[in-house]
Design a protein around this motif. Structure first.
Motif, PDB file in Angstrom:
ATOM      1  N   SER A 166      33.349  35.630  45.151  1.00 54.24           N
ATOM      2  CA  SER A 166      33.958  34.909  46.266  1.00 54.24           C
ATOM      3  C   SER A 166      33.544  33.442  46.259  1.00 54.24           C
ATOM      4  O   SER A 166      32.513  33.066  45.690  1.00 54.24           O
ATOM      5  CB  SER A 166      33.551  35.549  47.596  1.00 54.24           C
ATOM      6  N   VAL A 167      34.318  32.619  46.944  1.00 53.19           N
ATOM      7  CA  VAL A 167      33.987  31.206  47.047  1.00 53.19           C
ATOM      8  C   VAL A 167      32.695  31.026  47.824  1.00 53.19           C
ATOM      9  O   VAL A 167      31.925  30.075  47.568  1.00 53.19           O
ATOM     10  CB  VAL A 167      35.157  30.424  47.681  1.00 53.19           C
ATOM     11  N   GLU A 168      32.399  31.920  48.761  1.00 53.57           N
ATOM     12  CA  GLU A 168      31.177  31.803  49.544  1.00 53.57           C
ATOM     13  C   GLU A 168      29.941  31.904  48.648  1.00 53.57           C
ATOM     14  O   GLU A 168      28.993  31.119  48.784  1.00 53.57           O
ATOM     15  CB  GLU A 168      31.130  32.875  50.631  1.00 53.57           C
ATOM     16  N   GLU A 169      29.938  32.863  47.725  1.00 54.30           N
ATOM     17  CA  GLU A 169      28.796  32.988  46.819  1.00 54.30           C
ATOM     18  C   GLU A 169      28.747  31.856  45.800  1.00 54.30           C
ATOM     19  O   GLU A 169      27.679  31.312  45.509  1.00 54.30           O
ATOM     20  CB  GLU A 169      28.833  34.345  46.098  1.00 54.30           C
ATOM     21  N   HIS A 179      39.181  50.309  36.095  1.00 53.75           N
ATOM     22  CA  HIS A 179      40.039  49.538  36.999  1.00 53.75           C
ATOM     23  C   HIS A 179      39.255  48.943  38.164  1.00 53.75           C
ATOM     24  O   HIS A 179      39.742  48.040  38.846  1.00 53.75           O
ATOM     25  CB  HIS A 179      41.163  50.424  37.531  1.00 53.75           C
ATOM     26  N   ASP A 180      38.067  49.444  38.400  1.00 57.75           N
ATOM     27  CA  ASP A 180      37.252  49.006  39.530  1.00 57.75           C
ATOM     28  C   ASP A 180      36.189  48.025  39.051  1.00 57.75           C
ATOM     29  O   ASP A 180      35.008  48.339  38.986  1.00 57.75           O
ATOM     30  CB  ASP A 180      36.611  50.229  40.209  1.00 57.75           C
ATOM     31  N   TYR A 181      36.619  46.823  38.707  1.00 58.79           N
ATOM     32  CA  TYR A 181      35.676  45.816  38.240  1.00 58.79           C
ATOM     33  C   TYR A 181      35.683  44.607  39.168  1.00 58.79           C
ATOM     34  O   TYR A 181      36.632  44.382  39.930  1.00 58.79           O
ATOM     35  CB  TYR A 181      35.974  45.396  36.802  1.00 58.79           C
ATOM     36  N   VAL A 182      34.611  43.854  39.119  1.00 58.36           N
ATOM     37  CA  VAL A 182      34.483  42.641  39.924  1.00 58.36           C
ATOM     38  C   VAL A 182      35.301  41.526  39.276  1.00 58.36           C
ATOM     39  O   VAL A 182      35.210  41.303  38.068  1.00 58.36           O
ATOM     40  CB  VAL A 182      33.004  42.218  40.040  1.00 58.36           C
ATOM     41  N   TYR A 183      36.090  40.830  40.082  1.00 58.41           N
ATOM     42  CA  TYR A 183      36.972  39.784  39.567  1.00 58.41           C
ATOM     43  C   TYR A 183      36.805  38.499  40.387  1.00 58.41           C
ATOM     44  O   TYR A 183      36.127  38.479  41.429  1.00 58.41           O
ATOM     45  CB  TYR A 183      38.430  40.248  39.580  1.00 58.41           C
ATOM     46  N   LEU A 184      37.440  37.454  39.928  1.00 59.85           N
ATOM     47  CA  LEU A 184      37.329  36.139  40.551  1.00 59.85           C
ATOM     48  C   LEU A 184      38.463  35.930  41.554  1.00 59.85           C
ATOM     49  O   LEU A 184      39.638  36.125  41.221  1.00 59.85           O
ATOM     50  CB  LEU A 184      37.392  35.068  39.459  1.00 59.85           C
ATOM     51  N   THR A 185      38.116  35.526  42.779  1.00 56.74           N
ATOM     52  CA  THR A 185      39.159  35.263  43.773  1.00 56.74           C
ATOM     53  C   THR A 185      39.833  33.919  43.490  1.00 56.74           C
ATOM     54  O   THR A 185      39.224  33.014  42.892  1.00 56.74           O
ATOM     55  CB  THR A 185      38.578  35.235  45.195  1.00 56.74           C
ATOM     56  N   PRO A 186      41.076  33.750  43.933  1.00 64.45           N
ATOM     57  CA  PRO A 186      41.746  32.461  43.758  1.00 64.45           C
ATOM     58  C   PRO A 186      40.990  31.314  44.423  1.00 64.45           C
ATOM     59  O   PRO A 186      40.960  30.198  43.899  1.00 64.45           O
ATOM     60  CB  PRO A 186      43.117  32.688  44.410  1.00 64.45           C
ATOM     61  N   ALA A 213      38.185  30.333  42.175  1.00 57.42           N
ATOM     62  CA  ALA A 213      38.732  29.628  41.017  1.00 57.42           C
ATOM     63  C   ALA A 213      39.071  28.182  41.375  1.00 57.42           C
ATOM     64  O   ALA A 213      38.772  27.249  40.617  1.00 57.42           O
ATOM     65  CB  ALA A 213      39.968  30.358  40.495  1.00 57.42           C
ATOM     66  N   THR A 214      39.679  27.980  42.539  1.00 54.67           N
ATOM     67  CA  THR A 214      40.020  26.634  43.001  1.00 54.67           C
ATOM     68  C   THR A 214      38.769  25.784  43.195  1.00 54.67           C
ATOM     69  O   THR A 214      38.729  24.602  42.814  1.00 54.67           O
ATOM     70  CB  THR A 214      40.808  26.709  44.317  1.00 54.67           C
ATOM     71  N   TYR A 215      37.722  26.389  43.762  1.00 56.08           N
ATOM     72  CA  TYR A 215      36.463  25.671  43.967  1.00 56.08           C
ATOM     73  C   TYR A 215      35.874  25.228  42.626  1.00 56.08           C
ATOM     74  O   TYR A 215      35.388  24.100  42.491  1.00 56.08           O
ATOM     75  CB  TYR A 215      35.484  26.557  44.724  1.00 56.08           C
ATOM     76  N   LEU A 216      35.917  26.107  41.643  1.00 56.86           N
ATOM     77  CA  LEU A 216      35.366  25.770  40.328  1.00 56.86           C
ATOM     78  C   LEU A 216      36.151  24.637  39.673  1.00 56.86           C
ATOM     79  O   LEU A 216      35.572  23.766  39.011  1.00 56.86           O
ATOM     80  CB  LEU A 216      35.356  27.011  39.437  1.00 56.86           C
ATOM     81  N   VAL A 217      37.458  24.632  39.848  1.00 58.73           N
ATOM     82  CA  VAL A 217      38.270  23.513  39.355  1.00 58.73           C
ATOM     83  C   VAL A 217      37.846  22.216  40.031  1.00 58.73           C
ATOM     84  O   VAL A 217      37.683  21.172  39.384  1.00 58.73           O
ATOM     85  CB  VAL A 217      39.769  23.796  39.602  1.00 58.73           C
TER      86      VAL A 217
END
Length: 211
Positions: free
Chosen positions: A90-93, A124-131, A134-138
């Protein structure tokens, strides 16, 4: 130069591949008995198997391919971040950490703690990156984002939002990163892909090195 950790998946017939992809097959092409030499054929392999890099061409028809990216862009300072949330990055973390422009980042999540890359079947139950993350990292101007499973997006999500956000801004994606013995902190990453022309991705040998 001292290699600290090899972050690359072992390529074999039991390695996990993305849902719907055929299992990678290693089989004899030539044998000493028949041909005087052993040569192994790798079958069913795509440019996105094992530990691999995603290029903008993966998502955008006119996007940069592997030969458009200098090798130096795949090597350099990296920050390894431990993610505690069991479902998403998450962007919070992510926002708890500071990034230098041009830095690379690898996320160590529950995917590593649960050993998902060590399972043959696709999980199918894996941790993924939220949009939002991703925007914060950009916005932080990182140049590469790595994750410890086979996609930065959730499974069966045709829109691939994190892919579009990152690759659309020239941020490369490293998937299938083995972080089992890697601790959070700063290091130096060498990410060396096969030198393939015009491709949207490529398998890599990724290692952390001293210095």
């Amino acid at each position: 130069m001292k290699i600290l950790q090899d972050l690359s998946m072992l390529i074999n017939a039991t390695m996990p591949v993305y849902a719907g992809d055929a299992p990678v097959c290693l089989e004899p092409h030539c044998t000493i008995a028949a041909d005087g030499v052993n040569i192994t054929a790798i079958k069913n392999a795509t440019t996105h198997f094992g530990t691999h890099i995603d290029l903008p061409r993966h998502i955008f028809a006119d996007g940069a391919s592997l030969d458009d990216v200098p090798l130096a862009d795949l090597c350099g300072p990296v920050q390894i971040i431990a993610i505690e949330h069991p479902t998403t990055i998450s962007v919070e973390e992510v926002a708890r950490h500071r990034f230098k422009p041009g830095e690379m980042v690898l996320f160590r999540t529950r995917n590593t703690r649960d050993g998902l890359l060590e399972r043959s079947a696709f999980c199918h139950d894996y941790v993924y990156l939220t949009p939002e993350a991703a925007t914060y990292l950009v916005q932080q101007k990182v140049r590469l984002v790595g994750i410890d499973y086979l996609s930065v997006d959730p499974p069966h999500t045709p829109a691939l939002p994190a892919h579009h956000i990152l690759l659309g801004h020239g941020v490369l994606i490293l998937e299938g990163v083995v972080l089992t013995d890697v601790q959070p902190g700063h290091s130096t990453l060498l990410c060396l892909p096969l030198k393939l022309q015009g491709v949207d991705g490529a398998p890599v040998r990724a290692v952390l090195v001293e210095g």
